[in-house]
Design a protein around this motif. Structure first.
Motif, PDB file in Angstrom:
ATOM      1  N   THR A  10       1.036  -1.172   0.081  1.00 17.41           N
ATOM      2  CA  THR A  10       0.066  -0.084   0.003  1.00 17.41           C
ATOM      3  C   THR A  10       0.820   1.215   0.066  1.00 17.41           C
ATOM      4  O   THR A  10       1.629   1.498   0.924  1.00 17.41           O
ATOM      5  N   ALA A  11       0.548   2.066  -1.123  1.00 15.71           N
ATOM      6  CA  ALA A  11       1.513   3.560  -1.160  1.00 15.71           C
ATOM      7  C   ALA A  11       1.799   4.059   0.155  1.00 15.71           C
ATOM      8  O   ALA A  11       2.891   4.565   0.537  1.00 15.71           O
ATOM      9  N   ILE A  12       0.564   4.323   1.075  1.00 21.19           N
ATOM     10  CA  ILE A  12       0.718   5.124   2.117  1.00 21.19           C
ATOM     11  C   ILE A  12       1.738   4.723   3.078  1.00 21.19           C
ATOM     12  O   ILE A  12       2.191   5.313   4.191  1.00 21.19           O
ATOM     13  N   LEU A  13       2.068   3.221   3.143  1.00 22.89           N
ATOM     14  CA  LEU A  13       3.082   2.986   4.053  1.00 22.89           C
ATOM     15  C   LEU A  13       4.522   3.346   3.850  1.00 22.89           C
ATOM     16  O   LEU A  13       5.166   3.428   4.911  1.00 22.89           O
ATOM     17  N   PHE A  14       4.765   4.081   2.819  1.00 21.47           N
ATOM     18  CA  PHE A  14       6.033   4.693   2.455  1.00 21.47           C
ATOM     19  C   PHE A  14       5.797   6.036   3.031  1.00 21.47           C
ATOM     20  O   PHE A  14       7.110   6.668   3.011  1.00 21.47           O
ATOM     21  N   ASN A  15       4.874   6.735   3.683  1.00 19.49           N
ATOM     22  CA  ASN A  15       4.847   7.866   4.146  1.00 19.49           C
ATOM     23  C   ASN A  15       6.057   7.968   5.337  1.00 19.49           C
ATOM     24  O   ASN A  15       5.935   6.958   6.274  1.00 19.49           O
ATOM     25  N   GLY A  16       6.742   8.843   5.315  1.00 23.63           N
ATOM     26  CA  GLY A  16       8.009   9.072   6.339  1.00 23.63           C
ATOM     27  C   GLY A  16       9.163   8.338   5.827  1.00 23.63           C
ATOM     28  O   GLY A  16      10.243   8.776   6.346  1.00 23.63           O
ATOM     29  N   ALA A  17       9.219   7.831   4.526  1.00 21.26           N
ATOM     30  CA  ALA A  17      10.331   7.584   4.203  1.00 21.26           C
ATOM     31  C   ALA A  17      11.333   8.804   3.433  1.00 21.26           C
ATOM     32  O   ALA A  17      10.497   9.444   2.939  1.00 21.26           O
ATOM     33  N   LYS A  18      12.375   8.140   3.069  1.00 18.26           N
ATOM     34  CA  LYS A  18      13.270   9.547   2.436  1.00 18.26           C
ATOM     35  C   LYS A  18      14.124   8.925   1.484  1.00 18.26           C
ATOM     36  O   LYS A  18      14.577   7.696   1.491  1.00 18.26           O
ATOM     37  N   PHE A  19      14.534   9.622   0.364  1.00 18.52           N
ATOM     38  CA  PHE A  19      15.594   9.417  -0.299  1.00 18.52           C
ATOM     39  C   PHE A  19      16.746  10.349  -0.033  1.00 18.52           C
ATOM     40  O   PHE A  19      16.459  11.672   0.358  1.00 18.52           O
ATOM     41  N   GLN A  20      17.897   9.949   0.230  1.00 21.17           N
ATOM     42  CA  GLN A  20      19.162  10.571   0.347  1.00 21.17           C
ATOM     43  C   GLN A  20      20.233  10.719  -0.723  1.00 21.17           C
ATOM     44  O   GLN A  20      20.250   9.369  -1.561  1.00 21.17           O
ATOM     45  N   TYR A  21      20.985  11.437  -0.983  1.00 24.62           N
ATOM     46  CA  TYR A  21      22.109  11.438  -2.000  1.00 24.62           C
ATOM     47  C   TYR A  21      23.397  11.697  -1.322  1.00 24.62           C
ATOM     48  O   TYR A  21      23.589  12.318  -0.421  1.00 24.62           O
ATOM     49  N   SER A  22      24.505  11.316  -1.879  1.00 24.82           N
ATOM     50  CA  SER A  22      25.861  11.679  -1.672  1.00 24.82           C
ATOM     51  C   SER A  22      26.548  11.883  -2.810  1.00 24.82           C
ATOM     52  O   SER A  22      26.641  11.324  -3.858  1.00 24.82           O
ATOM     53  N   THR A  23      27.407  12.901  -2.747  1.00 18.15           N
ATOM     54  CA  THR A  23      28.659  13.266  -3.921  1.00 18.15           C
ATOM     55  C   THR A  23      29.666  12.699  -3.428  1.00 18.15           C
ATOM     56  O   THR A  23      30.677  12.552  -4.491  1.00 18.15           O
ATOM     57  N   PRO A  47      14.118  18.059  -8.024  1.00 16.78           N
ATOM     58  CA  PRO A  47      15.047  19.253  -7.308  1.00 16.78           C
ATOM     59  C   PRO A  47      14.831  20.544  -7.795  1.00 16.78           C
ATOM     60  O   PRO A  47      14.314  20.857  -9.098  1.00 16.78           O
ATOM     61  N   SER A  48      14.638  21.548  -6.820  1.00 10.48           N
ATOM     62  CA  SER A  48      14.605  22.983  -7.149  1.00 10.48           C
ATOM     63  C   SER A  48      15.775  23.297  -7.960  1.00 10.48           C
ATOM     64  O   SER A  48      15.639  24.537  -8.677  1.00 10.48           O
ATOM     65  N   THR A  49      16.643  22.847  -7.485  1.00  3.96           N
ATOM     66  CA  THR A  49      18.177  23.258  -8.071  1.00  3.96           C
ATOM     67  C   THR A  49      19.021  21.857  -8.600  1.00  3.96           C
ATOM     68  O   THR A  49      18.738  20.938  -8.270  1.00  3.96           O
ATOM     69  N   THR A  50      19.806  22.269  -9.646  1.00  5.54           N
ATOM     70  CA  THR A  50      20.389  20.968 -10.301  1.00  5.54           C
ATOM     71  C   THR A  50      21.721  20.631  -9.042  1.00  5.54           C
ATOM     72  O   THR A  50      22.400  21.347  -8.399  1.00  5.54           O
ATOM     73  N   ILE A  51      21.811  19.203  -9.027  1.00  8.36           N
ATOM     74  CA  ILE A  51      22.775  18.622  -8.046  1.00  8.36           C
ATOM     75  C   ILE A  51      23.713  17.914  -9.197  1.00  8.36           C
ATOM     76  O   ILE A  51      23.493  16.871  -9.697  1.00  8.36           O
ATOM     77  N   LYS A  52      24.881  18.216  -8.864  1.00 10.52           N
ATOM     78  CA  LYS A  52      25.972  17.679  -9.607  1.00 10.52           C
ATOM     79  C   LYS A  52      26.886  16.784  -8.777  1.00 10.52           C
ATOM     80  O   LYS A  52      26.983  17.013  -7.585  1.00 10.52           O
ATOM     81  N   GLY A  53      27.192  15.640  -9.679  1.00 13.53           N
ATOM     82  CA  GLY A  53      28.277  14.695  -8.963  1.00 13.53           C
ATOM     83  C   GLY A  53      27.593  13.781  -8.114  1.00 13.53           C
ATOM     84  O   GLY A  53      28.307  13.201  -7.152  1.00 13.53           O
ATOM     85  N   ILE A  54      26.198  13.370  -8.206  1.00 19.02           N
ATOM     86  CA  ILE A  54      25.860  12.086  -7.140  1.00 19.02           C
ATOM     87  C   ILE A  54      26.384  10.850  -7.538  1.00 19.02           C
ATOM     88  O   ILE A  54      26.354  10.622  -8.734  1.00 19.02           O
ATOM     89  N   LYS A  55      26.790  10.446  -6.571  1.00 20.04           N
ATOM     90  CA  LYS A  55      27.503   8.946  -6.622  1.00 20.04           C
ATOM     91  C   LYS A  55      26.462   7.896  -6.366  1.00 20.04           C
ATOM     92  O   LYS A  55      26.646   6.766  -6.713  1.00 20.04           O
ATOM     93  N   ILE A  56      25.912   8.212  -5.117  1.00 18.57           N
ATOM     94  CA  ILE A  56      24.719   7.304  -4.567  1.00 18.57           C
ATOM     95  C   ILE A  56      23.650   7.839  -4.092  1.00 18.57           C
ATOM     96  O   ILE A  56      23.448   8.937  -3.476  1.00 18.57           O
ATOM     97  N   ILE A  57      22.501   7.053  -4.295  1.00 19.40           N
ATOM     98  CA  ILE A  57      21.094   7.775  -3.941  1.00 19.40           C
ATOM     99  C   ILE A  57      20.570   6.345  -3.110  1.00 19.40           C
ATOM    100  O   ILE A  57      20.735   5.279  -3.492  1.00 19.40           O
TER     101      ILE A  57
END
Length: 70
Positions: A10-23, A47-57
């Protein structure tokens, strides 16, 4: 970024989850926090701005750092 919840969840089960990135592969920054607007099917985040150099999400579910990674 497009995110689609597992078809057997159920999609709502993902409420509160997040994605993080690392350069650098060590330090992570929040990219997208999932809220109650999540729905079955594709969910789109731009994203509201461009994020360059993402290595991991990574995906952190509502259990925190012990949750799922991708």
């Amino acid at each position: 970024m497009r995110f689609i919840p597992r078809i057997d969840s159920t999609a709502i089960l993902f409420n509160g989850a997040k994605f993080q990135y690392s350069t650098d592969g060590t330090t992570f920054t929040d990219l997208w926090s999932i809220d109650q607007t999540i729905h079955s099917g594709f969910n789109l985040f731009v994203p509201s701005t461009t994020i360059k150099g993402i290595k991991i999400i990574k995906f952190i579910d509502s259990r925190g750092a012990t949750g799922s990674l991708c």
